[in-house]
Design a protein around this motif. Structure first.
Motif, PDB file in Angstrom:
ATOM      1  N   LEU A 125      -3.832   7.937  -2.350  1.00 50.66           N
ATOM      2  CA  LEU A 125      -3.687   8.654  -1.554  1.00 50.66           C
ATOM      3  C   LEU A 125      -2.324   9.150  -1.192  1.00 50.66           C
ATOM      4  O   LEU A 125      -1.876  10.389  -0.827  1.00 50.66           O
ATOM      5  CB  LEU A 125      -3.887   7.839  -0.217  1.00 50.66           C
TER       6      LEU A 125
ATOM      7  N   ARG B 185      -7.643  -2.011  -1.510  1.00 47.83           N
ATOM      8  CA  ARG B 185      -6.584  -1.029  -0.949  1.00 47.83           C
ATOM      9  C   ARG B 185      -5.439  -0.519  -1.674  1.00 47.83           C
ATOM     10  O   ARG B 185      -4.927   0.608  -1.419  1.00 47.83           O
ATOM     11  CB  ARG B 185      -6.001  -1.711   0.314  1.00 47.83           C
TER      12      ARG B 185
ATOM     13  N   ALA C   9     -11.823   2.381   0.018  1.00 49.05           N
ATOM     14  CA  ALA C   9     -11.813   1.225  -0.766  1.00 49.05           C
ATOM     15  C   ALA C   9     -13.258   0.592  -1.039  1.00 49.05           C
ATOM     16  O   ALA C   9     -13.770   0.233  -1.979  1.00 49.05           O
ATOM     17  CB  ALA C   9     -10.901   0.201  -0.284  1.00 49.05           C
TER      18      ALA C   9
ATOM     19  N   VAL D 168      -6.085   2.451  -3.953  1.00 51.64           N
ATOM     20  CA  VAL D 168      -6.479   3.519  -2.909  1.00 51.64           C
ATOM     21  C   VAL D 168      -5.056   4.088  -2.105  1.00 51.64           C
ATOM     22  O   VAL D 168      -5.003   5.129  -2.154  1.00 51.64           O
ATOM     23  CB  VAL D 168      -7.484   2.933  -1.941  1.00 51.64           C
ATOM     24  N   ARG D 169      -4.387   3.238  -1.858  1.00 52.29           N
ATOM     25  CA  ARG D 169      -3.125   3.673  -1.137  1.00 52.29           C
ATOM     26  C   ARG D 169      -2.158   4.638  -2.291  1.00 52.29           C
ATOM     27  O   ARG D 169      -1.832   5.670  -1.829  1.00 52.29           O
ATOM     28  CB  ARG D 169      -2.223   2.319  -0.666  1.00 52.29           C
TER      29      ARG D 169
ATOM     30  N   TRP E  72      -5.644   8.395   8.209  1.00 53.32           N
ATOM     31  CA  TRP E  72      -5.485   9.333   6.961  1.00 53.32           C
ATOM     32  C   TRP E  72      -6.325  10.760   7.551  1.00 53.32           C
ATOM     33  O   TRP E  72      -7.170  10.523   8.301  1.00 53.32           O
ATOM     34  CB  TRP E  72      -5.910   9.156   5.781  1.00 53.32           C
TER      35      TRP E  72
ATOM     36  N   SER F  27     -10.306   6.261   6.701  1.00 52.39           N
ATOM     37  CA  SER F  27      -9.389   5.183   6.718  1.00 52.39           C
ATOM     38  C   SER F  27      -9.275   4.628   5.222  1.00 52.39           C
ATOM     39  O   SER F  27     -10.094   4.915   4.456  1.00 52.39           O
ATOM     40  CB  SER F  27      -9.812   3.831   7.679  1.00 52.39           C
ATOM     41  N   GLU F  28      -8.144   3.824   4.951  1.00 53.83           N
ATOM     42  CA  GLU F  28      -8.293   3.162   3.513  1.00 53.83           C
ATOM     43  C   GLU F  28      -9.212   2.311   3.248  1.00 53.83           C
ATOM     44  O   GLU F  28      -9.917   2.389   2.124  1.00 53.83           O
ATOM     45  CB  GLU F  28      -6.680   2.646   3.468  1.00 53.83           C
ATOM     46  N   ASN F  29      -9.580   1.740   4.386  1.00 52.10           N
ATOM     47  CA  ASN F  29     -10.845   0.584   3.954  1.00 52.10           C
ATOM     48  C   ASN F  29     -12.193   1.296   3.746  1.00 52.10           C
ATOM     49  O   ASN F  29     -12.833   1.088   2.868  1.00 52.10           O
ATOM     50  CB  ASN F  29     -11.115  -0.108   5.442  1.00 52.10           C
TER      51      ASN F  29
END
Length: 239
Positions: free
Chosen positions: A63, A56, A49, A59-60, A80, A44-46
């Motif tokens: 990605l 985030r 992060a 990070v986004r 993801w 996950s993005e979390n």
């Protein structure tokens, strides 16, 4: 995974966002290349992060860049995922690379005046005792050898397309240099290719170059399958 203290997180987020996104991009890409993130693994993005001590948003951005380059994919429901290995795609990229490089070396043999290959000669036409033995270093030099051959033609568009293919193949190509015999073979084969270009033997150099790339392609597939198996044994929960 141990989380970093809030003070450090705040300090990190003081970086310009473009720098943060670049740092995160390089970190995730290196994890994919080193099989710390396995093909098919979800995240996950979390999670990213927290791990890289950033918000985030960068990070986004990182990605999204990796998604454009074909390393990760996103699903609305499951977050993801590292893209599963597609050996058919890699083999197609190798085939395109061969076409471009064969055209390049043919042109190099025919150019007037002869192309300047001094930088390549200094690296590859050396005595065996002067060769590098570090796999990652030789891998980087190997990548540049092939790019410089294309660049030496003076065709900027061919060089740009070749560079994009090189980027997409890097994840598997670097695996080729985990074996000492492959490092030695690379020096021998690159020296042979260079000498043949200098002697302007176009048909011979095309034959040597194709054999060289095909051998690397076959070796990469074999070693990649082995390394994937080994990595999956260490991370059984990721599948």
């Amino acid at each position: 995974m141990k989380l970093i203290k809030t003070e450090k997180v705040r300090k990190k987020t003081d970086e310009p966002r473009t720098n943060v996104a670049e740092r995160i991009y390089q970190t995730i890409k290196d994890d994919i290349f080193s099989f710390r993130l396995l093909p098919g693994e979800r995240f996950s993005e979390n999670e990213i992060a927290e791990r890289v001590a950033a918000s985030r948003t960068p990070v986004r951005e990182a990605l999204a860049r990796l998604q454009r380059e074909g390393f990760v994919e996103v699903s609305f429901r499951s977050g993801w995922q590292v893209k599963p290995f597609d050996f058919m795609k890699f083999e197609q990229l190798y085939d395109v690379r061969i076409v471009l490089e064969l055209a390049a070396v043919k042109k190099l043999c025919e150019m007037e005046p002869a192309p300047n290959l001094e930088d390549l000669k200094r690296i590859w036409l050396v005595r065996p005792e002067d060769r590098l033995e570090d796999g990652p270093s030789v891998c980087a030099l190997d990548e540049r050898f092939h790019e410089q051959l294309v660049e030496a033609t003076g065709n900027a568009e061919m060089a740009r397309i070749h560079h994009e293919i090189t980027e997409r193949l890097r994840i598997v190509r670097r695996i080729d240099f985990t074996q000492a015999n492959r490092i030695e073979a690379t020096y021998e084969e690159h020296a042979k290719i260079l000498r043949t270009i200098i002697e302007r033997r176009a048909e011979d150099v095309k034959s040597y170059l194709k054999t060289h790339i095909e051998a690397s392609k076959a070796e990469v597939r074999k070693i990649t399958l082995h390394m994937l198996y080994e990595a999956q044994q260490q991370h059984p929960s990721s599948h």
